[in-house]
Design a protein around this motif. Structure first.
Motif, mmCIF file in Angstrom:
data_model
loop_
_atom_site.group_PDB
_atom_site.id
_atom_site.type_symbol
_atom_site.label_atom_id
_atom_site.label_comp_id
_atom_site.label_asym_id
_atom_site.label_seq_id
_atom_site.Cartn_x
_atom_site.Cartn_y
_atom_site.Cartn_z
ATOM 1 N N LEU A 72 0.851 -1.182 0.000
ATOM 2 C CA LEU A 72 0.000 0.000 0.000
ATOM 3 C C LEU A 72 0.890 1.235 0.000
ATOM 4 O O LEU A 72 1.834 1.322 0.777
ATOM 5 C CB LEU A 72 -0.903 -0.013 1.238
ATOM 6 C CG LEU A 72 -1.851 1.157 1.421
ATOM 7 C CD1 LEU A 72 -2.901 1.155 0.314
ATOM 8 C CD2 LEU A 72 -2.525 1.064 2.772
ATOM 9 N N GLU A 73 0.571 2.173 -0.887
ATOM 10 C CA GLU A 73 1.335 3.411 -1.008
ATOM 11 C C GLU A 73 0.345 4.570 -1.076
ATOM 12 O O GLU A 73 -0.583 4.553 -1.872
ATOM 13 C CB GLU A 73 2.187 3.357 -2.275
ATOM 14 C CG GLU A 73 3.102 4.512 -2.450
ATOM 15 C CD GLU A 73 3.973 4.329 -3.679
ATOM 16 O OE1 GLU A 73 3.806 5.130 -4.618
ATOM 17 O OE2 GLU A 73 4.782 3.394 -3.699
ATOM 18 N N LEU A 74 0.555 5.575 -0.243
ATOM 19 C CA LEU A 74 -0.330 6.733 -0.167
ATOM 20 C C LEU A 74 0.459 7.970 -0.577
ATOM 21 O O LEU A 74 1.592 8.157 -0.126
ATOM 22 C CB LEU A 74 -0.857 6.882 1.263
ATOM 23 C CG LEU A 74 -1.842 7.994 1.546
ATOM 24 C CD1 LEU A 74 -3.136 7.762 0.782
ATOM 25 C CD2 LEU A 74 -2.120 8.065 3.036
ATOM 26 N N GLU A 75 -0.149 8.800 -1.425
ATOM 27 C CA GLU A 75 0.530 9.979 -1.953
ATOM 28 C C GLU A 75 -0.437 11.159 -1.915
ATOM 29 O O GLU A 75 -1.590 11.036 -2.331
ATOM 30 C CB GLU A 75 0.943 9.666 -3.394
ATOM 31 C CG GLU A 75 1.899 10.608 -4.009
ATOM 32 C CD GLU A 75 2.414 10.081 -5.345
ATOM 33 O OE1 GLU A 75 2.850 10.928 -6.128
ATOM 34 O OE2 GLU A 75 2.366 8.863 -5.603
ATOM 35 N N PHE A 76 0.027 12.316 -1.385
ATOM 36 C CA PHE A 76 -0.818 13.503 -1.322
ATOM 37 C C PHE A 76 0.047 14.761 -1.311
ATOM 38 O O PHE A 76 1.265 14.689 -1.188
ATOM 39 C CB PHE A 76 -1.752 13.457 -0.106
ATOM 40 C CG PHE A 76 -1.054 13.339 1.216
ATOM 41 C CD1 PHE A 76 -0.781 14.462 1.974
ATOM 42 C CD2 PHE A 76 -0.679 12.096 1.714
ATOM 43 C CE1 PHE A 76 -0.136 14.351 3.199
ATOM 44 C CE2 PHE A 76 -0.042 11.982 2.933
ATOM 45 C CZ PHE A 76 0.230 13.112 3.683
ATOM 46 N N ILE A 112 4.678 6.353 2.284
ATOM 47 C CA ILE A 112 3.830 7.537 2.272
ATOM 48 C C ILE A 112 4.650 8.622 1.587
ATOM 49 O O ILE A 112 5.753 8.939 2.030
ATOM 50 C CB ILE A 112 3.401 7.967 3.686
ATOM 51 C CG1 ILE A 112 2.511 6.888 4.306
ATOM 52 C CG2 ILE A 112 2.685 9.312 3.637
ATOM 53 C CD1 ILE A 112 2.070 7.184 5.718
ATOM 54 N N ILE A 113 4.113 9.146 0.494
ATOM 55 C CA ILE A 113 4.805 10.177 -0.273
ATOM 56 C C ILE A 113 4.058 11.492 -0.079
ATOM 57 O O ILE A 113 2.866 11.586 -0.372
ATOM 58 C CB ILE A 113 4.866 9.810 -1.765
ATOM 59 C CG1 ILE A 113 5.567 8.470 -1.938
ATOM 60 C CG2 ILE A 113 5.565 10.912 -2.554
ATOM 61 C CD1 ILE A 113 5.478 7.900 -3.339
ATOM 62 N N ILE A 114 4.779 12.492 0.428
ATOM 63 C CA ILE A 114 4.197 13.804 0.669
ATOM 64 C C ILE A 114 4.857 14.784 -0.295
ATOM 65 O O ILE A 114 6.066 14.998 -0.233
ATOM 66 C CB ILE A 114 4.407 14.250 2.128
ATOM 67 C CG1 ILE A 114 3.806 13.223 3.091
ATOM 68 C CG2 ILE A 114 3.800 15.627 2.348
ATOM 69 C CD1 ILE A 114 4.121 13.481 4.552
ATOM 70 N N HIS A 115 4.052 15.356 -1.195
ATOM 71 C CA HIS A 115 4.548 16.369 -2.124
ATOM 72 C C HIS A 115 4.310 17.740 -1.509
ATOM 73 O O HIS A 115 3.169 18.072 -1.176
ATOM 74 C CB HIS A 115 3.807 16.297 -3.461
ATOM 75 C CG HIS A 115 4.049 15.046 -4.218
ATOM 76 N ND1 HIS A 115 5.174 14.843 -4.974
ATOM 77 C CD2 HIS A 115 3.313 13.918 -4.339
ATOM 78 C CE1 HIS A 115 5.120 13.655 -5.530
ATOM 79 N NE2 HIS A 115 3.999 13.063 -5.152
ATOM 80 N N ILE A 116 5.372 18.504 -1.345
ATOM 81 C CA ILE A 116 5.248 19.861 -0.830
ATOM 82 C C ILE A 116 5.149 20.777 -2.047
ATOM 83 O O ILE A 116 6.138 20.999 -2.744
ATOM 84 C CB ILE A 116 6.429 20.222 0.079
ATOM 85 C CG1 ILE A 116 6.453 19.243 1.245
ATOM 86 C CG2 ILE A 116 6.316 21.661 0.563
ATOM 87 C CD1 ILE A 116 7.742 19.152 1.969
#
Length: 137
Positions: A72-76, A112-116
């Motif tokens: 599972l991979e979450l990106e936002f 978990i990938i967080i795009h700033i």
């Protein structure tokens, strides 16, 4: 993309709204309150300072998973207040979300990938930073 899980009783669909609620709750933690906001991929802030439309946040989440739901991979996307440590805030948010996912699904996400997409001071300055938190299970 929503998460689908097959059980003996049938297929269960888990909507992005559940993950959006986890993300919004992570922004309301004591360490993060007033320092981080959800954003679109183009860097626009979603909602006001403490009022977010969960369905708007959910529409900007990317959820990737394997067919057997093992990976599972979450990106936002987010906007962070100028002068705060990106590392501390993103670690706090990612760890909170990871713990919520583990509590609800029984295992931590792989990543978990967080795009700033922006840094906020008087105005929002566009940025293109990516923070990846890898979790072992």
């Amino acid at each position: 993309m929503s998460l689908y899980k097959s059980t003996d009783l049938g297929t269960v669909k888990i909507s992005n709204v559940l993950f959006a609620q986890m993300i919004v709750n992570s922004f309301r933690q004591k360490e993060c309150a007033g320092k981080i906001w959800p954003a679109t991929t183009k860097g626009k802030q979603i909602g006001n300072d403490q009022k977010y439309n969960i369905s708007d946040v959910a529409s900007h989440i990317i959820l990737k998973h394997s067919s057997d739901c093992k990976d599972l991979e979450l990106e936002f996307n987010v906007i962070i207040m100028f002068g705060n440590s990106i590392s501390k805030i993103t670690t706090c948010v990612a760890d909170y979300i990871s713990d919520c996912i583990e509590k609800n699904f029984g295992k931590k996400p792989n990543r978990i990938i967080i795009h700033i997409t922006g840094i906020r001071s008087k105005q929002i300055a566009r940025r293109n930073l990516e923070v990846i938190k890898q979790y072992e299970y």
